[in-house]
Design an enzyme around this catalytic site. Structure first.
Site, PDB file in Angstrom:
ATOM      1  CG  HIS A 125      -2.243   0.924   1.026  1.00 48.83           C
ATOM      2  ND1 HIS A 125      -1.934   2.097   1.392  1.00 48.83           N
ATOM      3  CD2 HIS A 125      -3.342   0.643   0.716  1.00 48.83           C
ATOM      4  CE1 HIS A 125      -3.028   2.656   1.173  1.00 48.83           C
ATOM      5  NE2 HIS A 125      -3.848   1.949   0.779  1.00 48.83           N
TER       6      HIS A 125
ATOM      7  CG  ASP B 135      -8.255  -4.017  -3.000  1.00 51.73           C
ATOM      8  OD1 ASP B 135      -7.413  -3.225  -2.950  1.00 51.73           O
ATOM      9  OD2 ASP B 135      -9.416  -4.160  -3.165  1.00 51.73           O
TER      10      ASP B 135
HETATM   11  C1  SDX Z   1      -6.273   0.090  -2.877  1.00 50.57           C
HETATM   12  O1  SDX Z   1      -4.477   4.673  -2.025  1.00 50.57           O
HETATM   13  C2  SDX Z   1      -5.544   4.046  -1.321  1.00 50.57           C
HETATM   14  O2  SDX Z   1      -5.927   4.203  -0.368  1.00 50.57           O
HETATM   15  C3  SDX Z   1      -5.978   2.804  -2.043  1.00 50.57           C
HETATM   16  C4  SDX Z   1      -6.906   2.246  -1.422  1.00 50.57           C
HETATM   17  C5  SDX Z   1      -8.193   2.725  -1.091  1.00 50.57           C
HETATM   18  O3  SDX Z   1      -9.112   2.411  -0.060  1.00 50.57           O
HETATM   19  O4  SDX Z   1      -8.415   3.823  -1.894  1.00 50.57           O
HETATM   20  O5  SDX Z   1      -6.370   1.350  -0.412  1.00 50.57           O
HETATM   21  C6  SDX Z   1      -7.285   0.762  -2.183  1.00 50.57           C
HETATM   22  O6  SDX Z   1      -5.911   0.651  -3.957  1.00 50.57           O
HETATM   23  C7  SDX Z   1      -5.231  -0.953  -2.201  1.00 50.57           C
HETATM   24  C8  SDX Z   1      -4.052  -1.317  -3.066  1.00 50.57           C
HETATM   25  C9  SDX Z   1      -4.557  -2.456  -3.781  1.00 50.57           C
HETATM   26  N1  SDX Z   1      -3.637  -2.601  -4.807  1.00 50.57           N
HETATM   27  C10 SDX Z   1      -2.726  -3.883  -4.731  1.00 50.57           C
HETATM   28  O7  SDX Z   1      -2.915  -4.664  -4.069  1.00 50.57           O
HETATM   29  C11 SDX Z   1      -1.718  -4.193  -5.926  1.00 50.57           C
HETATM   30  C12 SDX Z   1      -0.734  -4.839  -5.455  1.00 50.57           C
HETATM   31  N2  SDX Z   1      -0.142  -3.604  -4.609  1.00 50.57           N
HETATM   32  C13 SDX Z   1       1.018  -2.786  -5.555  1.00 50.57           C
HETATM   33  O8  SDX Z   1       0.729  -2.702  -6.959  1.00 50.57           O
HETATM   34  C14 SDX Z   1       1.610  -1.715  -4.634  1.00 50.57           C
HETATM   35  O9  SDX Z   1       1.753  -1.996  -3.542  1.00 50.57           O
HETATM   36  C15 SDX Z   1       0.708  -0.536  -4.516  1.00 50.57           C
HETATM   37  C16 SDX Z   1       0.345   0.273  -6.035  1.00 50.57           C
HETATM   38  C17 SDX Z   1      -0.594  -0.747  -3.790  1.00 50.57           C
HETATM   39  C18 SDX Z   1       1.584   0.783  -3.933  1.00 50.57           C
HETATM   40  O10 SDX Z   1       2.604   1.087  -4.901  1.00 50.57           O
HETATM   41  P1  SDX Z   1       3.822   2.079  -4.271  1.00 50.57           P
HETATM   42  O11 SDX Z   1       3.450   2.580  -2.942  1.00 50.57           O
HETATM   43  O12 SDX Z   1       3.955   2.751  -5.587  1.00 50.57           O
HETATM   44  O13 SDX Z   1       4.791   1.167  -4.029  1.00 50.57           O
HETATM   45  P2  SDX Z   1       6.009   0.692  -4.974  1.00 50.57           P
HETATM   46  O14 SDX Z   1       5.260   0.251  -6.267  1.00 50.57           O
HETATM   47  O15 SDX Z   1       6.943   1.887  -5.129  1.00 50.57           O
HETATM   48  O16 SDX Z   1       6.582  -0.470  -4.272  1.00 50.57           O
HETATM   49  C19 SDX Z   1       7.564  -0.432  -3.188  1.00 50.57           C
HETATM   50  C20 SDX Z   1       8.461  -1.619  -3.257  1.00 50.57           C
HETATM   51  C21 SDX Z   1       9.053  -2.006  -4.816  1.00 50.57           C
HETATM   52  O17 SDX Z   1      10.108  -2.716  -4.760  1.00 50.57           O
HETATM   53  P3  SDX Z   1      11.500  -1.996  -4.951  1.00 50.57           P
HETATM   54  O18 SDX Z   1      11.454  -1.145  -6.253  1.00 50.57           O
HETATM   55  O19 SDX Z   1      11.776  -0.975  -3.765  1.00 50.57           O
HETATM   56  O20 SDX Z   1      12.621  -2.888  -4.662  1.00 50.57           O
HETATM   57  O21 SDX Z   1       7.646  -2.732  -2.982  1.00 50.57           O
HETATM   58  C22 SDX Z   1       7.461  -3.696  -4.163  1.00 50.57           C
HETATM   59  C23 SDX Z   1       7.844  -2.612  -5.373  1.00 50.57           C
HETATM   60  O22 SDX Z   1       8.169  -3.645  -6.199  1.00 50.57           O
HETATM   61  N3  SDX Z   1       6.012  -3.779  -4.071  1.00 50.57           N
HETATM   62  C24 SDX Z   1       5.650  -5.205  -4.256  1.00 50.57           C
HETATM   63  C25 SDX Z   1       4.232  -5.007  -4.155  1.00 50.57           C
HETATM   64  N4  SDX Z   1       3.903  -3.794  -3.707  1.00 50.57           N
HETATM   65  C26 SDX Z   1       5.009  -3.253  -3.895  1.00 50.57           C
HETATM   66  N5  SDX Z   1       6.467  -6.343  -4.620  1.00 50.57           N
HETATM   67  C27 SDX Z   1       5.460  -7.600  -4.808  1.00 50.57           C
HETATM   68  N6  SDX Z   1       4.278  -7.509  -4.531  1.00 50.57           N
HETATM   69  C28 SDX Z   1       3.401  -6.352  -4.287  1.00 50.57           C
HETATM   70  N7  SDX Z   1       2.230  -6.387  -4.010  1.00 50.57           N
END
Ligand code: SDX
Length: 436
Positions: free
Chosen positions: A312, A370
């Protein structure tokens, strides 16, 4: 500096070369202070740069507060756990819209007003019949909510407080009806009209699962579960879809069109589409034995696979909603007599393994709302294609509440971000004959 309680300083100083500028520090009631950069460009000729808005407060708000490090979520100051436990979704809607918990009389009046706006214009039925039956329900929902502005011209004048409130009530009241119509249309069953003698959640379940051939008896445990799921999804500060609604609304667009924009943004798998994607992911994993393979894929930078329902932007602790959702999952499966759901077993084992894995621990990746919602919604009888529709149904009150707050903010202006330009500098037109 403690981000959750701010600093004692009242200004921040920016120094570039031998020039310095003092920028005001603004303080909220709780949470990080902000550096007011509203005059930065005029003073320095420079913009700030924050493409994902990871360090940017886009507005001032009094609706929802999240402490991502502590895993805290407050709606108008009330903890999500207490609201989910003690109230119903329409009480949460009242709280988000008006800022206070309703008295018994206010609640009864609000319920009455919402209930009597649940029907949609009969002409909407024909609007639906332009879609293919296999259209994704989110595509149908985006279109039908946008189409509301073609029907309700008497509540699109956003300068009129009365019309703003009518439009808000209409949106909260009609979104379940449109969501149920999108579902019924996708399975080729006739639309079911709302029933005023049912509560909000039972009415929605009835519109989804009742058929002309037999009465649908709403199970109070399941109605309570879906009502609680709506509470959990109601609002969440300035997430991507809410920011979309605010930006669309800042131009003066009518509320129905703004909510349609929010639905479109929510659809993405990184946002509200994650509940549908998470259940599909659990299905793809297929067995507890294959979890390590997928954990490795999620960690592999060369593999676009991510654990859907994990991580998140704000929560760097367990999403408080996910805990309540997990409890609701067990409650629904128990009520339905589903002794062992293989996908739930995979989800629980996947969570256990991930939360012990250095990659996830280091990046503070926890299950979000989710992760478990899909298992619950599937058990309630919804196809995966309806999961994000239910998220949009619940989030509509948050979107409309944030939209209202923005419109009523006297300092509100059209949102117009700038950019860091890295394209071509000036060059003259080249006639076709001289192009290589
Ligand atoms: C919702 O914003 C809100 O409030 C949203 C929400 C709401 O109520 O409105 O809470 C609802 O959208 C919840 C989130 C649902 N999405 C997912 O579950 C999709 C999977 N999650 C990711 O795509 C990600 O965690 C996000 C999009 C939720 C957050 O992305 P960020 O903050 O841009 O984080 P990032 O992509 O920069 O990740 C940081 C690190 C990265 O690794 P490094 O580059 O530092 O090595 O964490 C890794 C990412 O690769 N990472 C993951 C991951 N999420 C982040 N690696 C594997 N699996 C994951 N799910």
């Amino acid at each position: 500096m403690d981000a959750s309680h701010g600093t004692s300083a009242t200004t921040a100083t920016l120094t570039v070369g031998n020039e310095s500028w003092d920028l005001p520090i603004l303080k909220g009631t709780v949470g990080p202070d902000v550096v007011d950069i509203g005059k930065l460009y005029g003073q320095t000729g420079m913009f700030t740069y924050d493409p994902g808005f990871t360090s940017t407060a886009s507005c001032e708000s009094q609706i929802t507060y999240i402490d991502g490090d502590q895993g805290i979520l407050l709606y108008r100051g009330y903890p999500i756990e207490q609201l989910a436990e003690n109230g119903d979704f329409l009480e949460t809607c009242y709280l988000l819209l008006y800022g206070e918990l309703p008295t018994a009389a206010q609640k009864a009046d609000f319920d009455y007003r919402v209930t009597r706006h649940t029907m949609v214009h009969e002409q909407m039925n024909r609007f639906f019949h332009g879609f293919r039956r296999d259209a994704h329900p989110m595509a149908v929902l985006v279109a039908s909510v946008g189409a509301l502005s073609a029907f309700y011209h008497d509540s699109t004048d956003i300068s009129d407080p009365q019309q703003r409130m009518i439009a808000s009530i209409r949106m909260i009241a009609k979104i379940p009806t449109l969501a149920a119509m999108a579902y019924k249309y996708s399975i080729g069953q006739p639309f079911v009209y709302p029933k005023n003698d049912l509560d909000y959640a039972s009415n929605f379940l009835n519109m989804c699962f009742s058929v002309p051939c037999e009465e649908y008896k709403a199970n109070p445990i399941l109605s309570r579960a879906i009502d609680r799921i709506f509470i959990l999804h109601a609002d969440h500060e300035q997430n991507a879809s809410t920011s979309t609604v605010r930006l669309a609304g800042s131009s003066g667009a009518n509320p129905f069109a703004c909510i349609a924009a929010g639905i479109a943004c929510l659809w993405g798998p990184a946002h509200g589409g994650a509940n549908e994607a998470a259940l599909k992911m659990l299905g793809e994993i297929g067995s507890v034995e294959r979890i390590p393979e997928f954990i490795n894929r999620a960690k592999d930078k060369n593999d676009p696979f991510r654990l859907m329902g994990f991580g998140h932007r704000v929560y760097k602790n367990y999403d408080p909603r996910a805990k309540i959702m997990q409890h609701t999952t067990h409650e629904v499966l128990g009520e339905l007599g589903i002794k062992d759901d293989p996908l739930l077993d995979i989800a629980i084992e996947l969570e256990r393994i991930a939360l012990q894995d250095e990659y996830f621990v280091e990046r503070k990746l926890y299950p979000n709302i989710d992760f478990y919602s899909g298992i619950t919604l599937r058990a309630l009888g919804f196809p995966t294609s309806m999961f994000t529709v239910l998220f949009a149904l619940a989030r509509t009150v948050g979107w409309i509440g944030q939209w209202k707050e923005m419109i009523e903010d006297p300092s509100q202006r059209i949102g117009r971000p700038r950019q860091l330009y890295t394209g071509s500098t000036h060059r003259d037109y080249v006639p076709m004959a001289r192009r290589k």
